[in-house]
Write a protein that holds these residues in place. Structure first.
Motif, PDB file in Angstrom:
ATOM      1  N   ARG A 118      60.166   5.960  38.129  1.00 19.15           N
ATOM      2  CA  ARG A 118      59.607   6.694  36.997  1.00 19.15           C
ATOM      3  C   ARG A 118      59.836   8.190  37.094  1.00 19.15           C
ATOM      4  NH1 ARG A 118      53.723   4.786  35.581  1.00 19.15           N
ATOM      5  NH2 ARG A 118      54.422   5.501  33.548  1.00 19.15           N
ATOM      6  N   TRP A 119      59.947   8.713  38.324  1.00 17.86           N
ATOM      7  CA  TRP A 119      60.219  10.139  38.490  1.00 17.86           C
ATOM      8  C   TRP A 119      60.823  10.412  39.854  1.00 17.86           C
ATOM      9  CZ3 TRP A 119      57.006  12.210  42.349  1.00 17.86           C
ATOM     10  CH2 TRP A 119      55.809  11.521  42.590  1.00 17.86           C
ATOM     11  N   THR A 173      61.682  13.842  42.471  1.00 19.34           N
ATOM     12  CA  THR A 173      61.572  15.280  42.734  1.00 19.34           C
ATOM     13  C   THR A 173      62.806  15.744  43.497  1.00 19.34           C
ATOM     14  OG1 THR A 173      60.333  14.896  44.790  1.00 19.34           O
ATOM     15  CG2 THR A 173      59.049  15.278  42.780  1.00 19.34           C
ATOM     16  N   ALA A 209      64.160   7.575  34.697  1.00 17.97           N
ATOM     17  CA  ALA A 209      63.255   8.435  35.474  1.00 17.97           C
ATOM     18  C   ALA A 209      63.258   9.864  34.951  1.00 17.97           C
ATOM     19  CB  ALA A 209      63.660   8.422  36.940  1.00 17.97           C
ATOM     20  N   LYS A 210      62.123  10.511  35.046  1.00 17.25           N
ATOM     21  CA  LYS A 210      62.017  11.941  34.807  1.00 17.25           C
ATOM     22  C   LYS A 210      62.370  12.668  36.105  1.00 17.25           C
ATOM     23  CE  LYS A 210      60.237  11.438  30.652  1.00 17.25           C
ATOM     24  NZ  LYS A 210      60.993  11.812  29.430  1.00 17.25           N
ATOM     25  N   LEU A 227      61.995  16.076  38.335  1.00 12.67           N
ATOM     26  CA  LEU A 227      61.237  17.304  38.579  1.00 12.67           C
ATOM     27  C   LEU A 227      62.049  18.206  39.504  1.00 12.67           C
ATOM     28  CD1 LEU A 227      59.048  15.345  37.506  1.00 12.67           C
ATOM     29  CD2 LEU A 227      57.452  16.411  39.108  1.00 12.67           C
ATOM     30  N   LEU A 229      53.431  16.055  36.385  1.00 15.22           N
ATOM     31  CA  LEU A 229      53.425  14.627  36.077  1.00 15.22           C
ATOM     32  C   LEU A 229      52.413  14.302  34.988  1.00 15.22           C
ATOM     33  CD1 LEU A 229      53.737  13.104  39.663  1.00 15.22           C
ATOM     34  CD2 LEU A 229      55.495  13.169  37.885  1.00 15.22           C
TER      35      LEU A 229
END
Length: 206
Positions: free
Chosen positions: A33-34, A36, A76-77, A79, A173
């Motif tokens: 989902r994310w 970094t 996915a996002k 960051l 988030l």
């Protein structure tokens, strides 16, 4: 949650390692989902140090890494975290105790933080990439006040610095609707369990 850091690495080495690493994470790509991405602190060391990566190459490496991460984790996002400033005096003293010269300055790190901001702006469409400005949260380019956020060496994070970074990431988030409350649970909380049979009921609930 795959919590993977590479101590002492720079963007050049991460880019070189990605083709080896991404296949290992492939089976879970659809669930990601994310991600970094936190680089720049080691790239920003002085030119004579082995970890140094020139600013132009650093930008190019970030773009290439982002491209590979987007291909591997399309849902996915991403960051993008800026590197924090360092406490030059504390780091110089630390290096002196090791019989080595200091190769870091907050001004140099500031240039690499700005490069991350620039790349983040390029990839900000549709909020697929979000900037988490740790450098600004730590007080900016002069490095003042950083000592309360780092270990004695003035570079690596202490408890206060780690808490600050965690807070900034969680805030980002939450802004993406991916906060803790939005994460699916894969097991019941202990308060929901009175006996082992409650575990079976949790997994078979409608």
């Amino acid at each position: 949650l795959v919590n993977r850091g590479y101590g002492g690495w720079n963007s050049r080495w991460v880019l070189r390692a990605l083709p080896h690493l991404l296949p290992r994470w492939g089976p879970d790509a659809a669930q990601c989902r994310w991600v970094t991405l936190w680089l720049g602190a080691n790239d920003a060391v002085d030119e004579w140090a082995k970890q140094h990566v020139p600013l132009v190459e650093f930008r190019a490496n970030l773009r290439a890494i982002i491209s590979q991460l987007r291909a591997a984790f399309p849902e996915a996002k991403l960051l993008l975290l800026t590197p924090p400033p360092c406490d030059t005096d504390a780091w110089a003293a630390h290096r002196l105790r090791q019989g080595k010269s200091s190769e870091r300055s907050p001004q140099q790190v500031g240039l690499y933080a700005e490069a991350v901001r620039e790349v983040a702006r390029e990839h900000a469409g549709g909020e697929s990439a979000v900037l988490v400005d740790i450098h600004r949260a730590f007080g900016g380019a002069d490095g003042k006040g950083v000592s309360s956020l780092t270990l004695e060496d003035g570079v690596h994070l202490g408890a206060n610095g780690s808490d600050l970074v965690a807070g900034e990431v969680l805030r980002a988030l939450d802004g993406l609707g991916l906060g803790v409350e939005a994460c699916a649970e894969d097991a019941p909380g202990h308060a929901e369990i009175e006996s082992a049979a409650d575990i079976d009921r949790w997994y078979t609930r409608g």
